[in-house]
Design a protein around this motif. Sequence first.
Motif, mmCIF file in Angstrom:
data_model
loop_
_atom_site.group_PDB
_atom_site.id
_atom_site.type_symbol
_atom_site.label_atom_id
_atom_site.label_comp_id
_atom_site.label_asym_id
_atom_site.label_seq_id
_atom_site.Cartn_x
_atom_site.Cartn_y
_atom_site.Cartn_z
ATOM 1 N N LEU A 127 0.815 -1.222 0.000
ATOM 2 C CA LEU A 127 0.000 0.000 0.000
ATOM 3 C C LEU A 127 0.847 1.270 0.000
ATOM 4 O O LEU A 127 0.380 2.323 -0.424
ATOM 5 N N ALA A 128 2.086 1.172 0.476
ATOM 6 C CA ALA A 128 2.939 2.354 0.618
ATOM 7 C C ALA A 128 3.148 3.070 -0.711
ATOM 8 O O ALA A 128 3.268 4.296 -0.745
ATOM 9 N N ARG A 129 3.143 2.342 -1.815
ATOM 10 C CA ARG A 129 3.390 2.978 -3.116
ATOM 11 C C ARG A 129 2.276 3.930 -3.525
ATOM 12 O O ARG A 129 2.448 4.753 -4.412
ATOM 13 N N PHE A 130 1.109 3.839 -2.873
ATOM 14 C CA PHE A 130 -0.015 4.719 -3.178
ATOM 15 C C PHE A 130 -0.029 5.984 -2.327
ATOM 16 O O PHE A 130 -0.901 6.834 -2.481
ATOM 17 N N ILE A 131 0.904 6.096 -1.386
ATOM 18 C CA ILE A 131 0.915 7.210 -0.434
ATOM 19 C C ILE A 131 1.975 8.210 -0.880
ATOM 20 O O ILE A 131 3.143 7.860 -1.057
ATOM 21 N N ALA A 132 1.551 9.470 -1.080
ATOM 22 C CA ALA A 132 2.453 10.495 -1.610
ATOM 23 C C ALA A 132 2.391 11.751 -0.754
ATOM 24 O O ALA A 132 1.344 12.081 -0.192
ATOM 25 N N PRO A 133 3.517 12.481 -0.661
ATOM 26 C CA PRO A 133 3.497 13.759 0.065
ATOM 27 C C PRO A 133 2.419 14.688 -0.488
ATOM 28 O O PRO A 133 2.239 14.798 -1.696
ATOM 29 N N LYS A 134 1.698 15.312 0.402
ATOM 30 C CA LYS A 134 0.588 16.234 0.120
ATOM 31 C C LYS A 134 -0.629 15.515 -0.465
ATOM 32 O O LYS A 134 -1.602 16.153 -0.855
ATOM 33 N N GLY A 135 -0.579 14.184 -0.503
ATOM 34 C CA GLY A 135 -1.747 13.404 -0.891
ATOM 35 C C GLY A 135 -2.631 13.163 0.317
ATOM 36 O O GLY A 135 -2.314 13.571 1.444
ATOM 37 N N ASN A 140 -8.298 5.532 10.355
ATOM 38 C CA ASN A 140 -9.445 5.344 11.256
ATOM 39 C C ASN A 140 -10.593 6.259 10.842
ATOM 40 O O ASN A 140 -11.303 6.823 11.670
ATOM 41 N N GLY A 141 -10.748 6.405 9.519
ATOM 42 C CA GLY A 141 -11.866 7.160 8.966
ATOM 43 C C GLY A 141 -11.646 8.643 8.840
ATOM 44 O O GLY A 141 -12.482 9.341 8.277
ATOM 45 N N THR A 142 -10.515 9.159 9.325
ATOM 46 C CA THR A 142 -10.251 10.594 9.316
ATOM 47 C C THR A 142 -9.467 10.978 8.065
ATOM 48 O O THR A 142 -8.406 10.402 7.805
ATOM 49 N N SER A 143 -9.965 11.942 7.307
ATOM 50 C CA SER A 143 -9.254 12.445 6.138
ATOM 51 C C SER A 143 -8.060 13.270 6.601
ATOM 52 O O SER A 143 -8.221 14.258 7.317
ATOM 53 N N LEU A 144 -6.852 12.847 6.195
ATOM 54 C CA LEU A 144 -5.635 13.523 6.625
ATOM 55 C C LEU A 144 -4.698 13.722 5.441
ATOM 56 O O LEU A 144 -4.723 12.966 4.473
ATOM 57 N N THR A 145 -3.859 14.746 5.539
ATOM 58 C CA THR A 145 -2.895 15.068 4.499
ATOM 59 C C THR A 145 -1.531 14.519 4.889
ATOM 60 O O THR A 145 -1.062 14.719 6.008
ATOM 61 N N VAL A 146 -0.894 13.838 3.958
ATOM 62 C CA VAL A 146 0.430 13.258 4.175
ATOM 63 C C VAL A 146 1.477 14.371 4.090
ATOM 64 O O VAL A 146 1.485 15.157 3.151
ATOM 65 N N ASN A 147 2.365 14.423 5.086
ATOM 66 C CA ASN A 147 3.450 15.408 5.079
ATOM 67 C C ASN A 147 4.665 14.899 4.313
ATOM 68 O O ASN A 147 5.200 15.590 3.460
ATOM 69 N N GLU A 148 5.118 13.710 4.687
ATOM 70 C CA GLU A 148 6.310 13.161 4.065
ATOM 71 C C GLU A 148 6.183 11.643 3.992
ATOM 72 O O GLU A 148 5.406 11.043 4.728
ATOM 73 N N VAL A 149 6.977 11.075 3.075
ATOM 74 C CA VAL A 149 6.998 9.621 2.895
ATOM 75 C C VAL A 149 8.456 9.184 2.848
ATOM 76 O O VAL A 149 9.282 9.817 2.185
ATOM 77 N N ASP A 150 8.772 8.109 3.568
ATOM 78 C CA ASP A 150 10.112 7.525 3.550
ATOM 79 C C ASP A 150 9.944 6.014 3.500
ATOM 80 O O ASP A 150 9.676 5.380 4.524
ATOM 81 N N ASP A 151 10.029 5.456 2.285
ATOM 82 C CA ASP A 151 9.825 4.034 2.053
ATOM 83 C C ASP A 151 8.403 3.660 2.500
ATOM 84 O O ASP A 151 7.443 4.155 1.926
#
Length: 195
Positions: A127-135, A140-151
Amino acid sequence: MFTGIITDQGRIVELEQRGDLRARIATSYDTNSIDIGASIACDGVCLTVVALGDDWFDMEISAETVSKTNLADWTVDRVINLERALKVGDELGGHIVSGHVDGVAKLVDMRVEGDSTRLTFDAPRELARFIAPKGSVALNGTSLTVNEVDDTRFGINIIPHTQKVTTWGNAKVGDTINLEIDTLARYVARLGEMS
């Protein structure tokens, strides 16, 4: 469909293993406005209402759903995030969330940053490949913005308001968290595979 904007914190008042798991959830929602068969996201998992009372609703949860989510960790008195399904005309304040949890992430670090709390999660590699910074992600159901990704690790900030109106104010390192990746990220990745 949901937005990832939590509108209530429910409390699990009963759990019963029948053929499937049945959960009774206490709520501050007006249950007169909930229909049998309605969808409610419970810690991000889209579940169907099968019974109602004055201040509670019941859900039946399949073994498949339990195996793909953190619902196996549910206990009586646990507080969970709740969101009712979108209606036409509702404000879309978060992002499009289906309530179809993709897997679980582990909360591996927490630290205070100003008035906010920075949380770091470890996601399953697939699943990690689908997670991007600012995505966007739903945790737990909460819409959140990703700050950074490291692997396989990614970080988000929780502001004080979100801590107050969701269960994030009670989070602790080691928690298993329901993770739904952004639907758009899934489709973009699929298109890339096909070209």
